[in-house]
Scaffold this active site. Sequence first.
Site, short mmCIF file in Angstrom:
data_model
loop_
_atom_site.label_atom_id
_atom_site.label_comp_id
_atom_site.label_asym_id
_atom_site.label_seq_id
_atom_site.Cartn_x
_atom_site.Cartn_y
_atom_site.Cartn_z
N HIS A 213 0.82 -1.20 0.00
CA HIS A 213 0.00 0.00 0.00
C HIS A 213 0.86 1.26 0.00
O HIS A 213 0.35 2.35 -0.21
CB HIS A 213 -1.00 -0.05 1.17
CG HIS A 213 -2.15 -0.97 0.88
ND1 HIS A 213 -3.46 -0.59 0.96
CD2 HIS A 213 -2.17 -2.26 0.45
CE1 HIS A 213 -4.25 -1.60 0.61
NE2 HIS A 213 -3.47 -2.63 0.31
N SER A 217 0.12 -1.12 -6.28
CA SER A 217 0.24 -2.29 -7.15
C SER A 217 0.96 -1.95 -8.46
O SER A 217 0.78 -0.88 -9.02
CB SER A 217 -1.15 -2.82 -7.50
OG SER A 217 -1.85 -3.15 -6.34
N LYS A 241 -13.90 -8.45 -7.99
CA LYS A 241 -13.09 -9.32 -8.84
C LYS A 241 -12.40 -10.39 -7.98
O LYS A 241 -12.30 -11.55 -8.38
CB LYS A 241 -12.05 -8.47 -9.58
CG LYS A 241 -11.40 -9.23 -10.72
CD LYS A 241 -10.54 -8.29 -11.55
CE LYS A 241 -9.79 -9.07 -12.61
NZ LYS A 241 -8.99 -8.21 -13.48
N ASP A 242 -11.94 -9.99 -6.79
CA ASP A 242 -11.30 -10.97 -5.90
C ASP A 242 -12.30 -12.02 -5.43
O ASP A 242 -11.97 -13.21 -5.36
CB ASP A 242 -10.65 -10.27 -4.70
CG ASP A 242 -9.31 -9.65 -5.07
OD1 ASP A 242 -8.77 -9.98 -6.14
OD2 ASP A 242 -8.78 -8.84 -4.28
N GLU A 285 6.86 -33.78 -1.15
CA GLU A 285 5.64 -33.26 -1.73
C GLU A 285 5.97 -32.55 -3.04
O GLU A 285 7.09 -32.04 -3.21
CB GLU A 285 5.01 -32.28 -0.74
CG GLU A 285 4.46 -32.95 0.50
CD GLU A 285 3.09 -33.56 0.27
OE1 GLU A 285 3.03 -34.69 -0.23
OE2 GLU A 285 2.10 -32.89 0.56
C1 HEM Z 1 0.66 -21.92 6.48
C2 HEM Z 1 -0.29 -22.68 6.80
C3 HEM Z 1 -0.20 -24.19 6.91
C4 HEM Z 1 0.32 -25.10 6.03
C5 HEM Z 1 0.97 -24.81 4.68
C6 HEM Z 1 0.12 -26.43 6.62
C7 HEM Z 1 0.50 -27.63 6.02
C8 HEM Z 1 0.26 -28.89 6.53
C9 HEM Z 1 0.51 -30.11 5.85
C10 HEM Z 1 1.12 -30.25 4.45
C11 HEM Z 1 0.10 -31.13 6.66
C12 HEM Z 1 0.14 -32.63 6.36
C13 HEM Z 1 -1.22 -33.08 5.90
C14 HEM Z 1 -1.25 -34.57 5.72
O1 HEM Z 1 -0.57 -35.07 4.83
O2 HEM Z 1 -1.95 -35.21 6.50
C15 HEM Z 1 -0.37 -30.55 7.89
C16 HEM Z 1 -0.85 -31.28 8.97
C17 HEM Z 1 -1.31 -30.72 10.15
N1 HEM Z 1 -1.45 -29.36 10.42
FE1 HEM Z 1 -0.99 -27.86 9.16
N2 HEM Z 1 -0.49 -26.29 7.84
C18 HEM Z 1 -0.71 -24.95 8.06
C19 HEM Z 1 -1.30 -24.39 9.18
C20 HEM Z 1 -1.65 -25.10 10.34
C21 HEM Z 1 -2.10 -24.51 11.58
C22 HEM Z 1 -2.24 -23.01 11.84
C23 HEM Z 1 -2.34 -25.54 12.46
C24 HEM Z 1 -2.80 -25.54 13.90
C25 HEM Z 1 -3.25 -24.56 14.54
C26 HEM Z 1 -2.06 -26.77 11.77
C27 HEM Z 1 -2.23 -28.05 12.33
C28 HEM Z 1 -1.96 -29.23 11.69
C29 HEM Z 1 -2.18 -30.54 12.27
C30 HEM Z 1 -2.74 -30.83 13.66
C31 HEM Z 1 -1.77 -31.47 11.29
C32 HEM Z 1 -1.77 -33.02 11.44
C33 HEM Z 1 -3.03 -33.63 10.95
C34 HEM Z 1 -2.91 -34.10 9.54
O3 HEM Z 1 -1.89 -34.62 9.15
O4 HEM Z 1 -3.88 -33.92 8.79
N3 HEM Z 1 -1.64 -26.48 10.50
N4 HEM Z 1 -0.28 -29.16 7.78
#
Ligand code: HEM
Lengths: 442, 185
Positions: A213, A217, A241-242, A285
């Site tokens: 800002h 842009s 648009k968004d 991945e």
């Molecule tokens: C930038 C944001 C985030 C990204 C890119 C991300 C990415 C991921 C990925 C790739 C997995 C593995 C999924 C799988 O193969 O099962 C995962 C699992 C998990 N994430 Fe995140 N995550 C994000 C934010 C969060 C936040 C904010 C929390 C908690 C407050 C969280 C909690 C969990 C938990 C508990 C799992 C394990 C359960 C599972 O595998 O499905 N994540 N996350």
Amino acid sequence: MSNGNGQSGLVKWIDERLPVFTFMQHELNDYPTPKNLSYWWNFGSLAGFVLVVMIVTGIMLAMNYTPHVDYAFDSVERIMRDVNYGWLLRYIHMNGGSMFFIVVYIHIFRGLYYGSYKSPRELLWMLGVIILILMMATAFMGYVLPWGQMSFWGATVITNLFSAIPLIGEDVVTWLWGGFAVENPTLNRFYSLHYLFPFLIVGVVVLHMVALHTTKSNNPLGIDAKGPQDTIPFHPYYTMKDYFGIGVFLIFFAGFVFFAPNFFGEPDNYIEADPLVTPPHIVPEWYFLPYYAILRAFTEDYFLYVPISWLMSAKLAGVIAMFGSIFVLFALPWLDTSPVRSARFRPIYKQFFWLFLINCFILGVVGAKAPDDQVFTWFEGFQYVHLGQITTAYYFFHFLILFPLLGKLERPKPIPKSISEPVLPGGGTVAAGAAAKPMEKA
Amino acid sequence: MADAAAAGGGAGHDEDVTRRDFLYIATGAFGVVGTAIALWPFVDSMNPSADTLALSTIEVDISGVEEGQSITVKWRGKPVFIRRRTQDEISEAESVALTELPDPQADEDRVQKAEWLIMVGVCTHLGCIPLGQKASDKKGDFGGWFCPCHGSHYDTSGRIRKGPAPENLPVPQYTFLDDTTVRIG
Ligand code: HEM
Ligand code: FES
């Protein structure tokens, strides 16, 4: 609600003490935006949307997830089978990771094409690179949490990268693990940090927005808005648009969540982690594949490593190149010597841009293959390592040699005087003198 | 007169600045060192804890291992390869010239009894577990072990011969308690 005056009593009372409403009015309603933004400018807001989705689903998952090597895998299976809508939350979170990277990569390539990293947007760009790095760390640690075979071996391979650091490497790895292998302490700290990092991302996104800002842009022409005739207010034009973009994106996203939830995943990750058996083929991945290819391009016996073999081990070279492939983005605003932003007016850069994009895709393919697989059935002896070395070399050539040279050698096409000029006779109200400056630093 | 006053004032002022500078820098330095020291417990808390460190040793019964067979045991969370080598494998390992090795080490320095090769089965590249323990496994170009992750080939002495791994498979501390029992660690 119009500018200040139309505020209701309560809003006014608050605004005089804490000017949030003025702020929102200023940044979300009036914010003057170039009127020629294309759909490539939707991906920033999409990324923000996905970040919110990830945080919300993540917090819900965390309520049912157990970060312990003996229970993690089962707790995720319980989420899938027994928790109400647990399957939905997990599939949204799992595919949301992939969506996040798709959106952000498009957002980055948009920036590369239209020169959005150039003055005065260097810091805006660098904050973006920091977000990318934080995202990668977050996704990497998240992938470890379900404690499947790929979780475990991915974590093992990536944390071992740090052992390449001379002298202190082994100690650093032990410190990262909290033990002598990837074990329970590792899983615990990854969980803690996986929870934390998305909120750090939110913080950097705020700075990214402040920088945006301030500089405003960029746009497909890559020239500055010369006055009100070149801009429109953000609301309602770009808010609508968004929203439309989010709608289209949600169809795409939901398609995966409901019809192909494991499309981006690896079947091996549905096998519980076994520290004594490495799966025959470890792949990260998809969003990490190009970097993985760069890491593996440095081997003792081939050309890429030979010129630096007196300096360091092949392992260290691969690790440095892998991290370097991202860190080089920080230097891009200074590596690119062309004063012209948009590739529309850079006939040669435009071609190399596409070549670079294709090269990144090939790197991705190489990252997914075993190094000594044959690339073509009809070309004996040409293996994926070789292809990986050529594409890695090109990756760095593009940044370190091409960008500095092209700016000097290329003859840009004539640049419009203003955003309005091609569509409005005289380009609105710009004075002839101001418009005549050929390469306005715009 | 005015000049002298200005000069005098100036000098006095300079002196003040110097003293303040000193205090400022000293305070700053103290603060930095203090913060660094205060940070250490946080950093160190991530290092292996006392229970993780409590050095474990294991005793392995190797009486059932035939010539040409291998077993894998878990030690400190890592696999340890125990291979009873064939005569061919031993002579092949012993005949290699040290100059051919990326990480030169004679076979005799890697074993206590030539027949028994005992080493930590963790690839020195990025920590995968090399194949080669089972008869059906791919053993790589040198007939020992092959790491599938990024293609490192190890020979019949567990030495790195080809691929990205920089070092030989490490040999842990071990003692033969008798002919059929070995203690690792
Ligand atoms: C930038 C944001 C985030 C990204 C890119 C991300 C990415 C991921 C990925 C790739 C997995 C593995 C999924 C799988 O193969 O099962 C995962 C699992 C998990 N994430 Fe995140 N995550 C994000 C934010 C969060 C936040 C904010 C929390 C908690 C407050 C969280 C909690 C969990 C938990 C508990 C799992 C394990 C359960 C599972 O595998 O499905 N994540 N996350
Ligand atoms: S981990 Fe074995 S070759 Fe990379």
